[in-house]
Design an enzyme around this catalytic site. Structure first.
Site, PDB file in Angstrom:
ATOM      1  N   LYS A   1      -1.061   4.889   4.670  1.00 57.19           N
ATOM      2  CA  LYS A   1      -2.036   3.982   5.286  1.00 57.19           C
ATOM      3  C   LYS A   1      -1.742   3.831   6.768  1.00 57.19           C
ATOM      4  O   LYS A   1      -0.598   3.618   7.169  1.00 57.19           O
ATOM      5  CB  LYS A   1      -2.008   2.619   4.588  1.00 57.19           C
ATOM      6  CG  LYS A   1      -3.083   1.663   5.074  1.00 57.19           C
ATOM      7  CD  LYS A   1      -3.181   0.455   4.164  1.00 57.19           C
ATOM      8  CE  LYS A   1      -4.226  -0.536   4.680  1.00 57.19           C
ATOM      9  NZ  LYS A   1      -5.568   0.077   4.791  1.00 57.19           N
TER      10      LYS A   1
ATOM     11  N   HIS B   1       0.826  -1.207   0.000  1.00 59.45           N
ATOM     12  CA  HIS B   1       0.000   0.000   0.000  1.00 59.45           C
ATOM     13  C   HIS B   1       0.863   1.260   0.000  1.00 59.45           C
ATOM     14  O   HIS B   1       2.066   1.218   0.267  1.00 59.45           O
ATOM     15  CB  HIS B   1      -0.915   0.027   1.228  1.00 59.45           C
ATOM     16  CG  HIS B   1      -2.106  -0.872   1.108  1.00 59.45           C
ATOM     17  ND1 HIS B   1      -2.032  -2.223   1.354  1.00 59.45           N
ATOM     18  CD2 HIS B   1      -3.402  -0.611   0.773  1.00 59.45           C
ATOM     19  CE1 HIS B   1      -3.237  -2.766   1.173  1.00 59.45           C
ATOM     20  NE2 HIS B   1      -4.078  -1.809   0.824  1.00 59.45           N
TER      21      HIS B   1
END
EC number: 1.17.1.8
Length: 245
Positions: A136, A132
């Site tokens: 995040k 990611h």
């Protein structure tokens, strides 16, 4: 249907604002971000709320929504078994209110979790790698944790992953989620990606999903918004709406 968005200035939230505004059968009743009073939702006669906020605030949001009989479609991650139990306890007093919490609303991601569960019992080894963007908040991702739990559930009664590692640096083998190693990568330029690796003697199966843009979440979120009233109480995952069992 009157729809509000929480986290409206975030990257995913802003995408949802545009999607709701563009839908002929939906009306954008409110768009809130950090610092905005939740009462704007009731002032706007909101029927369903889309929540893409932060694990630190999502429970307070849900308590308000349930108390006011507003359905919630939640893409915020960081949910634990204890948090799910708390949501269910709030819903007892509001039996006609619906909450759907999903670790991922991309249809391909939901399908990849389903395929991983189906494949799990046919292989000796299984590991999950999620990748990611560096902003995040949680690791591993909710999608990766749920994938690992589904794999572990499907492998009940089978031997554990073979692994002769006797010495390693802390974290080198990833997080242990119900016996399944889960590895988290955070890298600039990524959006949301996951690989599930299965191995047995002579072959490897890789199931990979890539969200290249946050618009990949829109079809799943709007499906949930349109159908959430059909499922009073708590629903975890998008699978029931896709008839995946």
């Amino acid at each position: 249907m009157r729809v509000g968005v929480l986290g409206a200035k975030g990257k995913v939230g802003a995408t949802m604002v545009r999607a709701v505004a563009a839908a002929d059968d939906l009306t954008l009743s409110a768009e809130l971000d950090a610092g905005d009073p939740l009462s704007l939702l009731t002032d706007g006669n909101t029927e369903v709320v889309i929540d893409f906020t932060h694990p630190d605030v999502v429970m307070g949001n849900l308590e308000f929504l349930i108390d006011n009989g507003i359905h919630a479609v939640v893409g915020t991650t960081g949910f634990t078994a204890e948090r799910f139990q708390q949501v269910e306890s709030w819903l007892v007093a509001k039996p006609n209110t619906s909450v759907l919490i999903a670790p991922n609303f991309a249809i391909g991601a939901v399908l990849s979790m389903h395929f991983a569960k189906q494949a799990a019992r046919f292989f000796d080894s299984a590991e999950v790698i999620e990748l990611h963007h560096p902003h995040k908040a949680d690791a591993p991702s909710g999608t990766a944790a749920r994938t690992a739990k589904l794999i572990a559930e499907a492998r009940k009664g089978l031997p554990p992953n073979p692994d002769a590692t006797s010495t390693s640096l802390p974290g080198a083998r990833g997080a242990d989620v119900d016996g399944i190693p889960v590895h988290a990568v955070r890298l600039a330029g990524l959006v949301a990606h996951q690989e599930v690796l299965f191995g047995t003697e002579g072959e490897i199966l890789t199931i990979r999903h890539d969200s290249l843009d946050r618009t990949s979440f829109v079809p799943g979120v709007l499906l949930a918004v349109r159908r959430i009233a059909e499922r009073p109480g708590l629903t975890v995952g998008l699978e029931p709406l896709l008839d995946l069992h």
